[in-house]
Scaffold this motif. Structure first.
Motif, short mmCIF file in Angstrom:
data_model
loop_
_atom_site.label_atom_id
_atom_site.label_comp_id
_atom_site.label_asym_id
_atom_site.label_seq_id
_atom_site.Cartn_x
_atom_site.Cartn_y
_atom_site.Cartn_z
N PRO A 23 15.64 -30.96 -6.29
CA PRO A 23 16.85 -30.52 -5.58
C PRO A 23 17.56 -31.71 -4.93
O PRO A 23 16.97 -32.78 -4.78
CB PRO A 23 16.31 -29.55 -4.53
CG PRO A 23 14.91 -30.03 -4.27
CD PRO A 23 14.41 -30.60 -5.58
N ALA A 24 18.79 -31.50 -4.56
CA ALA A 24 19.58 -32.55 -3.93
C ALA A 24 18.86 -33.07 -2.69
O ALA A 24 18.22 -32.31 -1.97
CB ALA A 24 20.96 -32.03 -3.56
N ALA A 25 18.97 -34.37 -2.46
CA ALA A 25 18.33 -35.01 -1.29
C ALA A 25 19.24 -34.86 -0.08
O ALA A 25 20.38 -35.32 -0.11
CB ALA A 25 18.05 -36.48 -1.59
N ARG A 26 18.74 -34.23 0.97
CA ARG A 26 19.55 -33.97 2.16
C ARG A 26 19.04 -34.75 3.37
O ARG A 26 17.85 -34.81 3.62
CB ARG A 26 19.54 -32.48 2.50
CG ARG A 26 20.26 -31.61 1.50
CD ARG A 26 20.10 -30.13 1.81
NE ARG A 26 20.58 -29.77 3.13
CZ ARG A 26 21.85 -29.43 3.40
NH1 ARG A 26 22.75 -29.43 2.46
NH2 ARG A 26 22.19 -29.09 4.64
N VAL A 27 20.00 -35.32 4.11
CA VAL A 27 19.73 -35.95 5.39
C VAL A 27 20.75 -35.42 6.37
O VAL A 27 21.94 -35.31 6.05
CB VAL A 27 19.84 -37.49 5.32
CG1 VAL A 27 19.63 -38.11 6.70
CG2 VAL A 27 18.85 -38.06 4.32
N ALA A 28 20.30 -35.06 7.56
CA ALA A 28 21.20 -34.60 8.62
C ALA A 28 21.01 -35.48 9.85
O ALA A 28 19.90 -35.92 10.15
CB ALA A 28 20.91 -33.14 8.98
N VAL A 29 22.12 -35.73 10.53
CA VAL A 29 22.10 -36.47 11.79
C VAL A 29 22.92 -35.69 12.79
O VAL A 29 24.02 -35.21 12.47
CB VAL A 29 22.70 -37.89 11.63
CG1 VAL A 29 22.78 -38.58 12.98
CG2 VAL A 29 21.90 -38.71 10.65
N VAL A 30 22.39 -35.55 13.99
CA VAL A 30 23.16 -34.98 15.10
C VAL A 30 23.12 -36.00 16.23
O VAL A 30 22.04 -36.45 16.63
CB VAL A 30 22.61 -33.62 15.57
CG1 VAL A 30 23.38 -33.11 16.78
CG2 VAL A 30 22.68 -32.60 14.43
N ALA A 31 24.31 -36.37 16.70
CA ALA A 31 24.44 -37.38 17.75
C ALA A 31 25.19 -36.80 18.94
O ALA A 31 26.23 -36.16 18.76
CB ALA A 31 25.18 -38.60 17.22
N ALA A 32 24.67 -37.03 20.12
CA ALA A 32 25.36 -36.64 21.35
C ALA A 32 25.89 -37.90 22.00
O ALA A 32 25.17 -38.91 22.12
CB ALA A 32 24.41 -35.93 22.31
#
Length: 183
Positions: A23-32
């Motif tokens: 499956p597609a390679a996913r990366v998520a980033v959440v920045a405050a």
């Protein structure tokens, strides 16, 4: 804790090296982007009160958001603190290198390893790379990766960008042998 904004990035790689990634390679980033709790105070000898007042709330804010943004089980993770030019790198380090901050992400990701990190000082729009490693075994080479991030208008001189990154897999098309083959 004064949060000016939250930025979420989800990256999905569908082809690498001319081959499909399934499956597609996913990366998520959440920045405050937060106000530096020590901004304008000069050199602060004891950062502990500020850390106690903000680190846990920051971890509780970011951890569920990055898990939700990824939308899949977390296999690799990392963190970052980018301090504006009027702050000290130690201000960012103080917030992210605590169990009060990191345990929120470790718990949400069912992780046991230390969170790899980047800390630096820079102007608004500075580029930084968040290192990621496997959530339960830091020796799994396929999950050693980094993800480049930039928040165009942050950090202001008196702010800190605090970010969490999560990946659903290792590097796309990774082909390195396991560490055990070299021992």
């Amino acid at each position: 804790m004064n949060v000016r904004k939250i930025v979420t990035v989800v990256d999905e790689i569908r082809t690498e090296g001319g081959r499909p990634v399934e499956p597609a390679a996913r990366v998520a980033v959440v920045a405050a982007v937060i106000e530096n709790p020590w901004s304008g105070e000069g050199f602060v000898e004891d950062l502990a009160p500020g850390i106690a007042a903000h680190a846990s709330d920051l971890g509780a804010l970011l951890a569920p958001r990055v898990i939700a943004a990824l939308g899949e089980p977390v296999e690799a993770y990392g963190k970052a603190a980018i301090v504006g030019l009027d702050g000290e790198i130690e201000h960012g380090s103080g917030l992210i290198h605590t169990l009060q901050f990191g345990d929120h992400f470790r718990s949400a990701a069912s992780a046991t390893t230390l969170l790899p990190a980047v800390e630096k000082r820079g102007p608004a729009g500075v580029v930084f790379d968040i290192p990621l490693k496997h959530v339960t075994d830091a020796t799994i080479r396929s999950h050693h990766q980094s993800f480049e991030v930039r928040v165009p208008d942050a950090p202001h001189p008196g702010e800190i960008v605090v970010a969490l990154a999560a990946a659903a897999q290792g590097r796309p098309q990774q082909r390195l042998a396991a560490l055990s083959t070299e021992q």
